[in-house]
Design a protein around this motif. Structure first.
Motif, PDB file in Angstrom:
ATOM      1  N   HIS A   1       0.932  -1.083   0.159  1.00 47.60           N
ATOM      2  CA  HIS A   1       0.403   0.085   0.104  1.00 47.60           C
ATOM      3  C   HIS A   1       0.755   1.191  -0.059  1.00 47.60           C
ATOM      4  CE1 HIS A   1       0.813  -1.217   3.925  1.00 47.60           C
ATOM      5  NE2 HIS A   1       1.071   0.405   5.034  1.00 47.60           N
ATOM      6  N   GLN A   2       1.021   2.363  -1.306  1.00 49.26           N
ATOM      7  CA  GLN A   2       1.753   2.831  -1.233  1.00 49.26           C
ATOM      8  C   GLN A   2       1.595   4.312   0.050  1.00 49.26           C
ATOM      9  OE1 GLN A   2       2.813   4.200  -5.144  1.00 49.26           O
ATOM     10  NE2 GLN A   2       4.157   6.191  -4.692  1.00 49.26           N
ATOM     11  N   GLU A   3       2.406   4.389   0.383  1.00 53.42           N
ATOM     12  CA  GLU A   3       2.439   5.349   1.562  1.00 53.42           C
ATOM     13  C   GLU A   3       3.076   6.777   1.090  1.00 53.42           C
ATOM     14  OE1 GLU A   3       3.096   4.476   5.525  1.00 53.42           O
ATOM     15  OE2 GLU A   3       2.230   2.568   5.586  1.00 53.42           O
ATOM     16  N   PHE A   4       4.430   7.035   0.232  1.00 52.72           N
ATOM     17  CA  PHE A   4       5.320   8.092  -0.094  1.00 52.72           C
ATOM     18  C   PHE A   4       5.012   8.131  -1.429  1.00 52.72           C
ATOM     19  CE2 PHE A   4       7.404   5.609   3.213  1.00 52.72           C
ATOM     20  CZ  PHE A   4       7.200   6.393   4.915  1.00 52.72           C
ATOM     21  N   SER A   5       5.471   9.463  -1.919  1.00 51.55           N
ATOM     22  CA  SER A   5       5.331   9.067  -3.419  1.00 51.55           C
ATOM     23  C   SER A   5       6.801  10.031  -3.785  1.00 51.55           C
ATOM     24  CB  SER A   5       4.571  11.331  -3.403  1.00 51.55           C
ATOM     25  OG  SER A   5       5.095  11.960  -3.100  1.00 51.55           O
ATOM     26  N   ARG A   6       7.447  10.089  -2.673  1.00 47.39           N
ATOM     27  CA  ARG A   6       8.982   9.803  -4.203  1.00 47.39           C
ATOM     28  C   ARG A   6       9.953   9.408  -2.713  1.00 47.39           C
ATOM     29  NH1 ARG A   6      10.706  16.197  -4.731  1.00 47.39           N
ATOM     30  NH2 ARG A   6       8.992  17.216  -3.330  1.00 47.39           N
ATOM     31  N   TRP A   7      10.975  10.028  -3.444  1.00 46.10           N
ATOM     32  CA  TRP A   7      11.840   8.933  -1.951  1.00 46.10           C
ATOM     33  C   TRP A   7      13.332  10.174  -2.547  1.00 46.10           C
ATOM     34  CZ3 TRP A   7      16.623   6.561  -3.081  1.00 46.10           C
ATOM     35  CH2 TRP A   7      17.002   5.347  -4.342  1.00 46.10           C
ATOM     36  N   CYS A   8      14.470  10.089  -1.809  1.00 43.92           N
ATOM     37  CA  CYS A   8      16.023  10.641  -1.795  1.00 43.92           C
ATOM     38  C   CYS A   8      16.735  10.637  -0.496  1.00 43.92           C
ATOM     39  CB  CYS A   8      15.407  12.407  -1.778  1.00 43.92           C
ATOM     40  SG  CYS A   8      15.201  13.527  -0.460  1.00 43.92           S
ATOM     41  N   TRP A   9      17.741  10.842  -0.786  1.00 42.09           N
ATOM     42  CA  TRP A   9      19.101  10.565  -0.054  1.00 42.09           C
ATOM     43  C   TRP A   9      19.889  11.514  -0.581  1.00 42.09           C
ATOM     44  CZ3 TRP A   9      20.036   5.399   1.723  1.00 42.09           C
ATOM     45  CH2 TRP A   9      19.408   4.336   0.908  1.00 42.09           C
ATOM     46  N   ILE A  10      20.342  11.915   1.435  1.00 44.07           N
ATOM     47  CA  ILE A  10      20.116  13.104   1.829  1.00 44.07           C
ATOM     48  C   ILE A  10      21.105  12.716   3.031  1.00 44.07           C
ATOM     49  CG2 ILE A  10      18.498  14.154   0.748  1.00 44.07           C
ATOM     50  CD1 ILE A  10      17.849  14.692   4.093  1.00 44.07           C
ATOM     51  N   LYS A  11      21.722  13.898   2.867  1.00 45.64           N
ATOM     52  CA  LYS A  11      22.711  13.841   4.546  1.00 45.64           C
ATOM     53  C   LYS A  11      22.025  14.118   5.798  1.00 45.64           C
ATOM     54  CE  LYS A  11      27.656  13.109   2.876  1.00 45.64           C
ATOM     55  NZ  LYS A  11      28.469  12.045   3.571  1.00 45.64           N
ATOM     56  N   PRO A  12      22.489  13.049   7.349  1.00 44.78           N
ATOM     57  CA  PRO A  12      21.458  13.395   8.344  1.00 44.78           C
ATOM     58  C   PRO A  12      22.216  15.108   8.134  1.00 44.78           C
ATOM     59  CG  PRO A  12      23.015  11.792   8.088  1.00 44.78           C
ATOM     60  CD  PRO A  12      22.591  12.171   7.048  1.00 44.78           C
ATOM     61  N   GLU A  13      22.676  15.819   8.537  1.00 43.86           N
ATOM     62  CA  GLU A  13      22.578  17.333   8.479  1.00 43.86           C
ATOM     63  C   GLU A  13      21.511  18.330   7.849  1.00 43.86           C
ATOM     64  OE1 GLU A  13      26.460  16.092   6.217  1.00 43.86           O
ATOM     65  OE2 GLU A  13      25.507  15.541   8.329  1.00 43.86           O
ATOM     66  N   ALA A  14      21.243  17.519   6.462  1.00 39.34           N
ATOM     67  CA  ALA A  14      20.732  18.544   5.773  1.00 39.34           C
ATOM     68  C   ALA A  14      18.974  17.713   5.744  1.00 39.34           C
ATOM     69  CB  ALA A  14      20.929  17.687   4.194  1.00 39.34           C
ATOM     70  N   PHE A  15      18.208  17.076   6.524  1.00 38.03           N
ATOM     71  CA  PHE A  15      17.142  17.315   7.180  1.00 38.03           C
ATOM     72  C   PHE A  15      16.523  18.581   7.596  1.00 38.03           C
ATOM     73  CE2 PHE A  15      13.575  15.544   9.732  1.00 38.03           C
ATOM     74  CZ  PHE A  15      13.350  14.477   9.059  1.00 38.03           C
ATOM     75  N   LYS A  16      15.626  18.650   7.448  1.00 36.06           N
ATOM     76  CA  LYS A  16      15.172  20.347   7.621  1.00 36.06           C
ATOM     77  C   LYS A  16      13.919  19.603   8.506  1.00 36.06           C
ATOM     78  CE  LYS A  16      15.848  22.339   3.570  1.00 36.06           C
ATOM     79  NZ  LYS A  16      17.245  21.849   3.852  1.00 36.06           N
ATOM     80  N   MET A  17      13.360  20.263   9.539  1.00 39.05           N
ATOM     81  CA  MET A  17      12.354  19.792  11.334  1.00 39.05           C
ATOM     82  C   MET A  17      11.563  19.884  10.757  1.00 39.05           C
ATOM     83  SD  MET A  17      14.140  18.196  13.213  1.00 39.05           S
ATOM     84  CE  MET A  17      12.767  18.005  15.198  1.00 39.05           C
ATOM     85  N   GLU A  18      10.577  21.053   9.638  1.00 37.31           N
ATOM     86  CA  GLU A  18       9.868  22.000   9.082  1.00 37.31           C
ATOM     87  C   GLU A  18       9.049  20.818   8.038  1.00 37.31           C
ATOM     88  OE1 GLU A  18      13.322  23.952   6.631  1.00 37.31           O
ATOM     89  OE2 GLU A  18      12.745  23.947   8.275  1.00 37.31           O
ATOM     90  N   TRP A  19       9.515  19.572   7.947  1.00 37.86           N
ATOM     91  CA  TRP A  19       9.291  18.209   7.237  1.00 37.86           C
ATOM     92  C   TRP A  19       8.987  18.000   8.173  1.00 37.86           C
ATOM     93  CZ3 TRP A  19      14.393  16.627   4.512  1.00 37.86           C
ATOM     94  CH2 TRP A  19      14.487  17.141   3.452  1.00 37.86           C
ATOM     95  N   VAL A  20       8.301  17.727   9.562  1.00 39.47           N
ATOM     96  CA  VAL A  20       8.053  16.748  10.573  1.00 39.47           C
ATOM     97  C   VAL A  20       6.937  17.166  10.894  1.00 39.47           C
ATOM     98  CG1 VAL A  20       8.835  15.300  12.283  1.00 39.47           C
ATOM     99  CG2 VAL A  20      10.221  15.466  10.968  1.00 39.47           C
ATOM    100  N   PRO A  21       5.995  16.381  11.291  1.00 35.09           N
ATOM    101  CA  PRO A  21       4.258  17.474  12.307  1.00 35.09           C
ATOM    102  C   PRO A  21       5.160  17.953  12.960  1.00 35.09           C
ATOM    103  CG  PRO A  21       3.985  15.733  10.873  1.00 35.09           C
ATOM    104  CD  PRO A  21       5.350  15.184  10.732  1.00 35.09           C
ATOM    105  N   LYS A  22       4.874  18.935  14.347  1.00 35.90           N
ATOM    106  CA  LYS A  22       5.254  19.423  15.600  1.00 35.90           C
ATOM    107  C   LYS A  22       4.999  17.863  16.294  1.00 35.90           C
ATOM    108  CE  LYS A  22       4.229  24.636  14.085  1.00 35.90           C
ATOM    109  NZ  LYS A  22       4.132  25.559  14.361  1.00 35.90           N
ATOM    110  N   PHE A  23       4.514  17.157  16.154  1.00 36.07           N
ATOM    111  CA  PHE A  23       4.001  16.502  17.679  1.00 36.07           C
ATOM    112  C   PHE A  23       5.482  15.498  17.648  1.00 36.07           C
ATOM    113  CE2 PHE A  23       1.725  14.975  13.966  1.00 36.07           C
ATOM    114  CZ  PHE A  23       1.487  13.410  14.690  1.00 36.07           C
ATOM    115  N   LYS A  24       6.068  15.021  16.145  1.00 35.93           N
ATOM    116  CA  LYS A  24       6.971  14.649  15.967  1.00 35.93           C
ATOM    117  C   LYS A  24       8.673  14.749  16.296  1.00 35.93           C
ATOM    118  CE  LYS A  24       4.724  10.979  13.361  1.00 35.93           C
ATOM    119  NZ  LYS A  24       5.081  10.603  12.191  1.00 35.93           N
ATOM    120  N   ARG A  25       7.779  16.204  16.324  1.00 31.15           N
ATOM    121  CA  ARG A  25       9.674  16.941  16.203  1.00 31.15           C
ATOM    122  C   ARG A  25      10.690  16.931  17.226  1.00 31.15           C
ATOM    123  NH1 ARG A  25       8.569  22.956  13.321  1.00 31.15           N
ATOM    124  NH2 ARG A  25       7.810  22.299  11.411  1.00 31.15           N
ATOM    125  N   ALA A  26      10.238  16.469  18.278  1.00 36.95           N
ATOM    126  CA  ALA A  26      11.208  16.512  19.772  1.00 36.95           C
ATOM    127  C   ALA A  26      12.018  14.994  19.106  1.00 36.95           C
ATOM    128  CB  ALA A  26      10.429  16.147  20.868  1.00 36.95           C
TER     129      ALA A  26
END
Length: 166
Positions: free
Chosen positions: A122-147
């Motif tokens: 069952h498809q949950e994702f539309s696309r994917w990529c590889w990134i360096k850990p430090e390139a991850f952006k917290m605004e991608w994550v819902p606020k309740f999961k950010r911590a």
């Protein structure tokens, strides 16, 4: 005369057991995928632990279901648990769970990019990529999961993303 009735006792949160998968390629980049139903929301593959399953078995099942990567295409490097978050606005999942308690697994991806199949079940994702850990952006994550994401990045990579929250 003031009301002397006792304050209501809050119902404790029941946390659903859950796993998260940090998949890393040979360049030490991490796999992230965009949720199909929430454009701009990127995350690690994750999912619940079914009755009778241990966390490692659930991790391999979820990885195969969500991104098509099978056990033979990964090397398990480490796991850490105890990451908890409560769902936003008092939401309950399956009528009882007010949040999730996650065990994260860091795995080395041994396959090829062509082994990734977002439509494996069952498809949950539309696309994917590889990134360096430090390139991850917290605004991608819902606020309740950010911590949780903040702590996961500190624990697994020594990367502090708190300054990256917008």
């Amino acid at each position: 005369m003031p009301d002397k009735s006792p304050l209501p006792i809050p119902t404790p949160i029941v946390y659903r057991p859950n796993v998260g998968v940090i998949l890393m390629n040979d360049r030490d980049e991490i796999f992230v995928a965009e949720r199909i139903n929430i454009p701009g929301a990127w995350q690690f593959p994750q999912g619940g632990i079914d009755d009778g399953e241990d966390a490692e078995t659930a991790m391999f099942r979820e990885m195969a279901e969500e991104i098509g990567v099978t056990r033979d295409k990964v090397e398990l490097l480490e796991q850490r648990g105890g990451y908890r978050y409560a769902f936003a606005k008092g939401r309950l999942k399956y009528g009882i769970y007010g949040g999730q308690e996650q065990t994260y697994f860091r795995c080395r991806f041994l396959g090829q990019d062509s082994d990734v199949n977002l439509a494996a079940t069952h498809q949950e994702f539309s696309r994917w990529c590889w990134i360096k850990p430090e390139a991850f952006k917290m605004e991608w994550v819902p606020k309740f999961k950010r911590a949780v994401y903040h702590q996961v990045f500190l624990d697994f990579f020594g990367v502090d993303l708190s300054a990256k929250v917008s």
